[in-house]
Motif scaffolding. Structure first.
Motif, short mmCIF file in Angstrom:
data_model
loop_
_atom_site.label_atom_id
_atom_site.label_comp_id
_atom_site.label_asym_id
_atom_site.label_seq_id
_atom_site.Cartn_x
_atom_site.Cartn_y
_atom_site.Cartn_z
N THR A 1 1.21 -1.06 -0.16
CA THR A 1 -0.01 0.20 0.34
C THR A 1 0.60 1.12 -0.36
O THR A 1 0.56 1.98 -0.59
CB THR A 1 -0.91 0.32 1.20
N THR A 2 1.76 1.10 1.03
CA THR A 2 3.30 2.36 0.88
C THR A 2 3.77 2.40 -0.56
O THR A 2 3.11 3.84 -1.42
CB THR A 2 4.07 2.03 1.71
N ILE A 3 3.99 1.93 -1.81
CA ILE A 3 4.42 2.05 -3.00
C ILE A 3 3.19 2.70 -4.03
O ILE A 3 3.57 3.39 -4.32
CB ILE A 3 4.76 0.66 -3.51
N LEU A 4 2.25 1.94 -4.03
CA LEU A 4 1.09 2.08 -4.46
C LEU A 4 1.30 3.32 -4.29
O LEU A 4 0.82 4.99 -4.68
CB LEU A 4 -0.64 1.39 -4.19
N TYR A 5 1.10 4.28 -2.94
CA TYR A 5 0.82 5.21 -1.91
C TYR A 5 1.72 6.40 -2.99
O TYR A 5 0.88 8.25 -3.31
CB TYR A 5 0.28 5.46 -0.76
N SER A 6 2.61 6.19 -3.25
CA SER A 6 3.74 6.57 -3.76
C SER A 6 3.68 7.43 -5.06
O SER A 6 4.83 7.84 -5.65
CB SER A 6 5.15 6.53 -3.31
N ILE A 7 2.95 6.12 -5.95
CA ILE A 7 2.76 6.78 -7.09
C ILE A 7 1.64 7.87 -7.51
O ILE A 7 1.30 7.84 -6.89
CB ILE A 7 2.61 5.91 -7.79
N PRO A 8 2.68 8.78 -7.89
CA PRO A 8 1.66 9.80 -8.39
C PRO A 8 0.16 9.44 -9.83
O PRO A 8 0.53 8.45 -9.97
CB PRO A 8 2.59 11.07 -9.57
#
Lengths: 224, 223
Positions: free
Chosen positions: A68-75
């Motif tokens: 979820t953190t990786i998903l969140y850092s995608i603009p």
């Protein structure tokens, strides 16, 4: 003779805009609210089981939080674009993107809430003969509610603001008006739509705050 | 799967890397925009947050500014700036919007970090006869560094995202590959641009995670 009203003069604040484009504004606000509500609700429906899983099976907490953190850092613009082959130019694409964003905020906060449930409370419930499901539904989730609601408020406010980026695929609620207003240098439209976005975000935040107070009456004593 | 293959083909075509609209130039623009604005934002936000945190004043402002920042859509701010006189200065709207959205997380995290420093340690420093400036630089700042750096990381990720959206309002950077792809109705180009942006964002996030790991043990978050 051309009319000499604030629309013709392209002023930022224009009452004539509000009256003449009422229906357009209402439609955009409606789309904005629908997109936000649907995405946050789907996000919530996925986040609760994920958070419970991460709490119950310790090994799954790392991967769940990591993904979820990786998903969140995608603009946001890139997120919507990556979903384009899957959903095409549709409202579903915007909803899918927003669901992925709200997931991070919701899972993190619900998990923090579940982890903050005191061990003694859990043991007491178990001692009273509560099974795992009853423990979860009547003890753990209610106690996690304040943290979960905090996450829900952040997720909702973020979703209201991110919907505007959906204008790139034509489903951005008020973002559509901002996008169109940019291309035609229509100042009143851009400012009105932007202000409405902020108003929706603040209203949604206050509404959820009110709901939280109603749902968790036991925390009120500590506040007043 | 074919879309991914098409996107890969688009990415690996040398013709798409050269020129003013090429990947190379857009990547450089994105990098300059994010790094430049990160430096500007740090120069604006950190001194203010450190002084406010040291004095223990303005807490409500420093904390609430982050919540306010979340409610305001980036895209709306970019377009509003574009329609004001700022819109005349090339990358002006993008730079102003980027700084506006990077300052709140920097301010909030640095302020909270400063206030979370153990009051006992601060009193001990004062008892040892340290001046305000010495306390700030030798006691409070080192102890709050993990939170300050966390704010810088959040701001950096936010900057990459905002710089991408800037392309919607005519700014440069990698987002332009995506918007150009939409205008050409070219799904491979849209996906290729999105992959570039996503990888860029994840590298930024990864660099900060690495920096946190390499930092001295003392500055690591102990919570």
């Amino acid at each position: 003779m051309p009319p000499n009203d604030c629309l013709a003069r392209n002023e930022w604040i224009c009452g004539a805009y509000l009256t003449s484009r009422r229906q357009i504004l209402l439609d955009a606000v409606g789309q904005h609210l629908r997109l936000t509500a649907v995405s946050v609700l789907i996000g919530l429906a996925i986040a609760v089981p994920l958070a419970v899983l991460a709490r119950r099976r310790r090994w799954s907490a790392g991967p769940v939080l990591g993904v979820t953190t990786i998903l969140y850092s995608i603009p946001s613009l890139a997120m919507f674009s990556l979903l384009l082959p899957l959903y095409g130019l549709s409202a579903t694409l915007v909803v899918a993107g927003l669901v992925l964003y709200s997931l991070t905020l919701l899972v993190r906060n619900i998990l923090a809430g579940l982890r903050a449930v005191p061990d003694e409370t859990r043991q007491a419930a178990r001692g009273m003969g509560y099974g795992p499901i009853r423990l979860l539904l009547t003890v753990e989730l209610p106690l996690a509610l304040p943290a979960a609601m905090a996450g829900l408020r952040i997720a909702t406010v973020s979703a209201v603001s991110l919907v505007t980026v959906g204008a790139i695929v034509g489903f951005g609620g008020l973002g559509n008006l901002i996008y169109a207003g940019m291309n035609t240098y229509f100042k009143a439209q851009v400012l009105t739509a932007s202000v409405l976005c902020v108003v929706i975000a603040v209203a949604a935040d206050l509404l959820l705050l009110g709901a939280q107070r109603l749902l968790t009456p036991w925390t009120r004593a500590a506040w007043s | 799967m074919t879309t991914l293959a098409d996107a890969w083909a688009w990415l690996t075509d040398p013709a798409h890397w050269a020129g003013d609209d090429g990947i190379g130039h857009r990547l450089l623009q994105h990098l300059v925009l994010t790094v430049g604005c990160l430096v500007i934002s740090c120069l604006i936000a950190l001194p203010v947050a450190l002084v406010l945190g040291h004095l223990g004043k303005g807490g409500a402002l420093a904390v609430n500014i982050s919540n306010a920042g979340r409610a305001v859509p980036t895209f709306a701010v970019l377009v509003l700036l574009l329609l004001t006189p700022v819109g005349g200065w090339g990358e002006g709207p993008a730079v102003v919007a980027l700084v506006l959205f990077a300052v709140p997380p920097l301010l909030t995290n640095a302020y909270v970090g400063m206030r979370e420093v153990d009051r006992g340690v601060v009193r001990a420093a004062r008892g040892m006869g340290m001046a305000g400036r010495q306390m700030l630089f030798h006691v409070e700042l080192p102890l709050s560094l993990p939170m300050v750096l966390n704010g810088v990381r959040i701001a950096a990720v936010q900057l990459v995202a905002t710089a991408t959206i800037a392309a919607l309002a005519g700014g440069g950077g990698l987002g332009r590959i995506i918007t150009a792809g939409f205008n050409l109705a070219s799904t491979p180009q849209v996906v290729a641009g999105a992959i570039l942006v996503a990888v860029f964002a994840l590298i930024v996030e990864g660099l900060f995670a690495l920096a946190e790991r390499l930092a001295p043990v003392r500055t690591r978050g102990s919570r």
